[in-house]
Design a protein around this motif. Structure first.
Motif, PDB file in Angstrom:
ATOM      1  N   PHE A   1       0.838  -1.116  -0.100  1.00  0.00           N
ATOM      2  CA  PHE A   1       0.219   0.112  -0.004  1.00  0.00           C
ATOM      3  C   PHE A   1       0.827   1.087   0.114  1.00  0.00           C
TER       4      PHE A   1
ATOM      5  N   ILE B   1      -3.428   5.150  -0.489  1.00  0.00           N
ATOM      6  CA  ILE B   1      -4.228   5.510   0.659  1.00  0.00           C
ATOM      7  C   ILE B   1      -3.849   6.822   1.072  1.00  0.00           C
TER       8      ILE B   1
ATOM      9  N   VAL C   1      -8.193   5.076  -2.112  1.00  0.00           N
ATOM     10  CA  VAL C   1      -8.810   5.272  -0.801  1.00  0.00           C
ATOM     11  C   VAL C   1      -8.587   6.937  -0.304  1.00  0.00           C
TER      12      VAL C   1
ATOM     13  N   ILE D   1     -10.772   0.290   2.441  1.00  0.00           N
ATOM     14  CA  ILE D   1      -9.746  -0.178   1.888  1.00  0.00           C
ATOM     15  C   ILE D   1      -9.946  -1.644   1.135  1.00  0.00           C
TER      16      ILE D   1
ATOM     17  N   LYS E   1      -9.630  -2.644  -2.898  1.00  0.00           N
ATOM     18  CA  LYS E   1      -9.019  -3.606  -3.491  1.00  0.00           C
ATOM     19  C   LYS E   1      -9.713  -4.513  -4.537  1.00  0.00           C
TER      20      LYS E   1
END
Length: 375
Positions: free
Chosen positions: A206, A286, A304, A333, A337
């Motif tokens: 991530f 993220i 995100v 999250i 994905k």
């Protein structure tokens, strides 16, 4: 005689976006490139990223130190004062015919107001956008009113700049400048990237970048970190927050998190090549950086988007929004994905610097004079 075009940059991200335009100005027979660096570029705390500019073959004509060690709104305001004084001296020495400003950071506001009073025309990139969760929103629109020419990233942003009273003949939809690097840069392989960043090649990754919500009531970083505690089997690659008030506190929280979790790493700056390569190889991006909404979809990675910082900005279908709540961040999250649709690409074709150079060539004179355009 060549026209002197001064590009002002204060952050790693901004420089990365400007790189192709800097190259084209540098190579152009009609223009003389000047580079003025400031802000985070000159700070060891944020990686002294001015060195990357020099490594890339550019000459830095002026350096304006502005950052204080304080992590407060008062500190930022004082930095703006230092910036205004420093830009006044630097621009007086450089005597540019035009300055180019990108975006909405506080140091760009200081540069714009100095240029306005010194009657140096401004070309502004990425005007007309909205980000309600940060004071950058007001800064961006303020720079629009001080600028003479405008290069926006979408047609709706172009219309918004015109709505602010700017003549349509001075507002051009050229697309998002960051897309150009994605189209033209040869990115690193996953193996090479993971080796250089000391990541576990057997685990997914991530990419996380989280900045302060300067119009918000909480920074939200602890809720985000608590959600990430669920991913002991994932490389958690953090890049530092920016120098807005509250940024150092966020960086300290992330640093403490990385000391507790072996799979988490924090870098001052990845540089454009490593950052875009990390985006490409990430399972999800993220945080609350504008990059997650603009550039990331072009590399087919879901985003995100946490909190309110980017509220109001146009969003592709691969962006998943969540409030700053631990459980909701985690669920978002997991949802991101699973994204498997075709990615929206709403910010142009990546030919931005060529369009800007062509438009600058077409200007018969550089002037700050303009009228207010009534709809």
């Amino acid at each position: 005689m060549k026209r002197k075009i001064c590009v002002i940059t204060g952050t790693r991200a901004e420089y990365g976006l400007l790189f192709p335009l800097l190259k084209k100005i540098q190579q152009d027979e009609l223009f003389q490139l000047q580079i003025l660096t400031t802000g985070m570029h000159l700070s060891p705390e944020f990686g002294s990223t001015y060195k990357q500019i020099e490594y890339d073959g550019f000459t830095i004509n002026e350096k304006v130190e502005i950052l204080l060690s304080a992590d407060t709104a008062t500190g930022v305001v004082k930095s703006m004062g230092l910036a205004t004084i420093g830009f006044a001296d630097a621009l007086s020495r450089l005597q540019p015919d035009l300055i180019i400003l990108l975006g909405d950071r506080f140091e760009m506001l200081a540069a714009a107001q100095a240029a306005l009073i010194m009657q140096i025309p401004i070309a502004h990139i990425h005007g007309g956008e909205c980000t309600f969760g940060a004071y950058d929103d007001a800064i961006r629109h303020s720079i629009t009113k001080m600028a003479t020419w405008h290069f926006t990233s979408t047609e709706s942003h172009r219309k918004r700049v015109i709505q602010l009273g700017e003549s349509p003949g001075r507002v051009f939809n050229v697309g998002a400048i960051g897309i150009e690097n994605i189209m033209n840069m040869k990115l690193m392989t996953k193996d090479k990237l993971f080796e250089q960043l000391q990541l576990d090649n057997q685990l997914p990754m991530f990419l996380i970048t989280y900045h302060p919500e300067t119009n918000g009531e909480t920074d939200g970083v602890f809720e985000l970190l608590e959600a990430l505690e669920n991913y002991s089997n994932v490389n958690l690659l953090f890049t530092k927050s920016n120098a807005d008030n509250g940024g150092r506190g966020i960086n300290e929280a992330i640093q403490q998190f990385t000391l507790q979790y072996r799979n988490a790493k924090l870098y001052d700056s990845l540089g454009q090549l490593k950052y875009l390569s990390a985006v490409k190889h990430a399972e999800v991006v993220i945080g609350n950086s504008s990059s997650g909404l603009i550039e990331v979809p072009y590399l087919a990675t879901p985003t995100v988007n946490c909190g309110m910082r980017q509220e109001g900005r146009e969003q592709p279908n691969s962006v998943f929004n969540t409030v700053l709540d631990t459980e909701k961040i985690y669920r978002t999250i997991e949802k991101a994905k699973k994204f498997n649709q075709e990615y929206d690409r709403i910010f142009g074709d990546g030919q931005v610097s060529e369009k800007i150079i062509t438009l600058l060539h077409g200007l018969t004179s550089f002037s700050i004079k303009k009228e207010f355009y009534d709809l």
